[in-house]
Write a protein that holds these residues in place. Sequence first.
Motif, mmCIF file in Angstrom:
data_model
loop_
_atom_site.group_PDB
_atom_site.id
_atom_site.type_symbol
_atom_site.label_atom_id
_atom_site.label_comp_id
_atom_site.label_asym_id
_atom_site.label_seq_id
_atom_site.Cartn_x
_atom_site.Cartn_y
_atom_site.Cartn_z
ATOM 1 N N ASN A 71 41.254 -35.508 40.150
ATOM 2 C CA ASN A 71 40.644 -34.058 39.952
ATOM 3 C C ASN A 71 40.066 -33.571 40.782
ATOM 4 O O ASN A 71 38.912 -34.199 41.168
ATOM 5 C CB ASN A 71 39.929 -34.150 38.707
ATOM 6 C CG ASN A 71 41.061 -34.629 37.194
ATOM 7 O OD1 ASN A 71 42.320 -34.357 37.160
ATOM 8 N ND2 ASN A 71 40.492 -35.106 36.300
ATOM 9 N N TYR A 72 40.323 -32.581 41.277
ATOM 10 C CA TYR A 72 39.554 -31.889 42.401
ATOM 11 C C TYR A 72 38.918 -30.561 41.950
ATOM 12 O O TYR A 72 39.562 -29.801 40.982
ATOM 13 C CB TYR A 72 40.572 -31.475 43.592
ATOM 14 C CG TYR A 72 40.996 -32.560 44.108
ATOM 15 C CD1 TYR A 72 40.184 -33.116 45.374
ATOM 16 C CD2 TYR A 72 42.377 -33.194 43.999
ATOM 17 C CE1 TYR A 72 41.002 -34.175 45.906
ATOM 18 C CE2 TYR A 72 42.908 -34.213 44.637
ATOM 19 C CZ TYR A 72 42.012 -34.744 45.521
ATOM 20 O OH TYR A 72 42.681 -35.918 46.573
ATOM 21 N N SER A 73 37.577 -29.915 42.639
ATOM 22 C CA SER A 73 37.260 -28.886 42.400
ATOM 23 C C SER A 73 37.071 -28.131 43.551
ATOM 24 O O SER A 73 36.958 -28.725 44.801
ATOM 25 C CB SER A 73 35.656 -29.005 41.893
ATOM 26 O OG SER A 73 35.688 -29.616 40.829
ATOM 27 N N LEU A 74 37.760 -26.767 43.605
ATOM 28 C CA LEU A 74 37.745 -26.133 44.614
ATOM 29 C C LEU A 74 36.863 -24.828 44.418
ATOM 30 O O LEU A 74 36.925 -24.237 43.467
ATOM 31 C CB LEU A 74 39.208 -25.721 44.859
ATOM 32 C CG LEU A 74 40.155 -26.510 45.509
ATOM 33 C CD1 LEU A 74 40.941 -27.254 44.276
ATOM 34 C CD2 LEU A 74 40.906 -26.108 46.630
ATOM 35 N N LEU A 75 36.219 -24.253 45.567
ATOM 36 C CA LEU A 75 35.423 -23.123 45.458
ATOM 37 C C LEU A 75 36.062 -21.961 46.102
ATOM 38 O O LEU A 75 36.437 -22.310 47.422
ATOM 39 C CB LEU A 75 33.978 -23.346 45.772
ATOM 40 C CG LEU A 75 33.132 -22.173 45.971
ATOM 41 C CD1 LEU A 75 32.717 -21.573 44.696
ATOM 42 C CD2 LEU A 75 31.799 -22.583 47.019
ATOM 43 N N ASN A 76 36.085 -20.880 45.331
ATOM 44 C CA ASN A 76 36.597 -19.460 46.033
ATOM 45 C C ASN A 76 35.529 -18.612 46.240
ATOM 46 O O ASN A 76 35.050 -18.426 45.291
ATOM 47 C CB ASN A 76 37.708 -18.956 45.650
ATOM 48 C CG ASN A 76 38.647 -17.725 46.208
ATOM 49 O OD1 ASN A 76 38.871 -16.912 45.782
ATOM 50 N ND2 ASN A 76 38.265 -17.744 47.578
ATOM 51 N N ARG A 77 35.101 -18.093 47.428
ATOM 52 C CA ARG A 77 33.902 -17.053 47.656
ATOM 53 C C ARG A 77 34.757 -15.832 48.132
ATOM 54 O O ARG A 77 35.381 -16.224 49.289
ATOM 55 C CB ARG A 77 32.952 -17.679 48.429
ATOM 56 C CG ARG A 77 31.758 -16.684 48.767
ATOM 57 C CD ARG A 77 30.525 -17.186 49.387
ATOM 58 N NE ARG A 77 29.728 -17.907 48.376
ATOM 59 C CZ ARG A 77 28.950 -18.991 48.753
ATOM 60 N NH1 ARG A 77 28.796 -19.240 49.921
ATOM 61 N NH2 ARG A 77 28.549 -19.497 47.705
ATOM 62 N N VAL A 78 34.420 -14.858 47.623
ATOM 63 C CA VAL A 78 34.830 -13.652 48.195
ATOM 64 C C VAL A 78 33.839 -12.607 48.425
ATOM 65 O O VAL A 78 32.827 -12.607 47.394
ATOM 66 C CB VAL A 78 35.887 -12.745 47.238
ATOM 67 C CG1 VAL A 78 37.275 -13.879 47.102
ATOM 68 C CG2 VAL A 78 35.274 -12.654 45.812
ATOM 69 N N VAL A 79 33.901 -11.847 49.420
ATOM 70 C CA VAL A 79 32.602 -10.916 49.652
ATOM 71 C C VAL A 79 33.723 -9.675 49.621
ATOM 72 O O VAL A 79 34.587 -9.419 50.058
ATOM 73 C CB VAL A 79 32.291 -11.196 51.185
ATOM 74 C CG1 VAL A 79 31.247 -9.740 51.536
ATOM 75 C CG2 VAL A 79 31.586 -12.538 51.245
ATOM 76 N N THR A 80 32.888 -8.626 49.062
ATOM 77 C CA THR A 80 33.530 -7.239 48.816
ATOM 78 C C THR A 80 33.025 -6.297 49.781
ATOM 79 O O THR A 80 32.069 -6.261 50.390
ATOM 80 C CB THR A 80 33.424 -7.045 47.400
ATOM 81 O OG1 THR A 80 32.179 -6.226 47.161
ATOM 82 C CG2 THR A 80 33.870 -7.910 46.394
ATOM 83 N N ALA A 81 33.947 -5.154 50.100
ATOM 84 C CA ALA A 81 33.315 -4.007 50.497
ATOM 85 C C ALA A 81 32.176 -3.343 50.273
ATOM 86 O O ALA A 81 31.318 -3.070 50.914
ATOM 87 C CB ALA A 81 34.571 -2.836 50.919
#
Length: 94
Positions: A68-78
């Motif tokens: 089992n893997y954990s992935l982090l998605n980080r988004v930055v907005t306008a």
Amino acid sequence: MGLTWPAVKDPNEVKDYSLDWSHLLGSSDTITSSTWTVVDGSGLAIDSSSNTTTASTVWLSAGTDVTNYSLLNRVVTAGGRTYDQTVRLKVREK
């Protein structure tokens, strides 16, 4: 549509997986950048990633069976906001 994620990936698959951020962005904010990181585990490969104004996509390959893997998605907005979402991905031989 909220943030959804698939439950299982075969270690031999090379596939794209996406997160839809539109419910957090509202009608006026947009994604300007997105980064993906494997938080724990080894063997899962991030081949590439991209984003639209409302969604982020990662291409994954490999992975160790019965892991089992954990992935982090980080988004930055306008609008100057930063959002993080950690998702779990099971790798299982099909």
